[in-house]
Design an enzyme around this catalytic site. Structure first.
Site, PDB file in Angstrom:
ATOM      1  N   TYR A 131       0.768  -1.267   0.017  1.00  0.00           N
ATOM      2  CA  TYR A 131       0.045   0.046   0.107  1.00  0.00           C
ATOM      3  C   TYR A 131       0.799   1.204   0.014  1.00  0.00           C
ATOM      4  O   TYR A 131       2.088   1.257   0.376  1.00  0.00           O
ATOM      5  CB  TYR A 131      -1.150   0.021   1.133  1.00  0.00           C
ATOM      6  N   ASP A 172      -2.515  -4.419  19.039  1.00  0.00           N
ATOM      7  CA  ASP A 172      -3.939  -4.343  18.518  1.00  0.00           C
ATOM      8  C   ASP A 172      -4.693  -5.155  19.504  1.00  0.00           C
ATOM      9  O   ASP A 172      -5.806  -4.880  19.385  1.00  0.00           O
ATOM     10  CB  ASP A 172      -3.563  -4.949  17.033  1.00  0.00           C
TER      11      ASP A 172
END
Ligand SMILES: Cc1cn([C@H]2C[C@H](O)[C@@H](COP(=O)(O)OP(=O)(O)O[C@H]3O[C@H](C)C(=O)[C@H](O)[C@H]3O)O2)c(=O)[nH]c1=O
Length: 182
Positions: A131, A172
């Site tokens: 990305y 996370d």
């Protein structure tokens, strides 16, 4: 390249034109002029990222509270369920999510504008995720929205990973709830 709308107005699915022949295929994975025309923006990208993950890994849902990053994301090997969450408090789609499968088969990309949270769940044995970002990594401003926040209720296809829970980084695992976001 084509742009398809999603349930979040400025989040777009981009479908590149793929030229296949007996040798394989060619496609323009990024073209600034085409990107500007399709998104109606003038974002410049300053960083390319590449991560590899095993089945069941869930990375996200990440965002930067300052220097928010727009992300143009795609998968070149394997398959992921990719998700964007609108956490822009003034947005009419605040708290809503959009997700789709990105894979080496469908060659689809997702444009995630600055200000949204982003993450993905790996569905294949491994996945190579590439990305581009419109601002630099700023760890001091990075935050995580909890992948399983009930107020967002992302329908992660956990049935497809054949394990009780996704594999999350320690960071996370400490994600914030939507109502806790700064
Ligand atoms: C994101 C990033 C990370 N790093 C370093 C920091 C850590 O030592 C290591 C792993 O970082 P992290 O665990 O945050 O990587 P991901 O979980 O893949 O993070 C990404 O996951 C989701 C999918 C996103 O949308 C974000 O782009 C990004 O936050 O790479 C860097 O040096 N530069 C960077 O731009």
């Amino acid at each position: 390249m084509k742009a398809l709308p999603t349930s979040i107005p400025d989040v777009l699915i981009l479908e590149p034109r793929v030229f296949g022949d007996a040798r394989g295929f060619f496609m323009e994975s990024f073209n600034q002029r085409v990107f500007d025309e399709l998104t109606g923006t003038r974002h410049q990208f300053v960083q390319d990222n590449h991560s590899r993950s095993a089945r069941g890994v869930l990375r996200g849902l990440h965002f930067q509270t300052q220097q928010p990053q727009g992300k143009l994301v795609r998968v070149v090997r394997g398959s992921v369920f990719d998700v964007a969450v609108d956490i822009r408090k003034e947005s009419p789609t605040f708290g809503q999510w959009f997700g789709l499968e990105l894979s080496e088969e469908n060659q689809r990309m997702l444009w995630v504008p600055p200000g949204l949270a982003h993450g993905f769940l790996v569905l294949s044995e491994t996945a190579e995720f590439l990305y581009k970002t419109t601002d630099y990594y700023a760890p001091q401003h990075e935050a995580t929205l909890a992948w399983n926040d009930p107020d967002v209720a992302v329908a992660w296809p956990c049935h497809a990973i054949d394990m009780p829970q996704p594999l999350l980084s320690a960071k996370d695992q400490q994600g914030l709830a939507l109502h806790q976001l700064p």
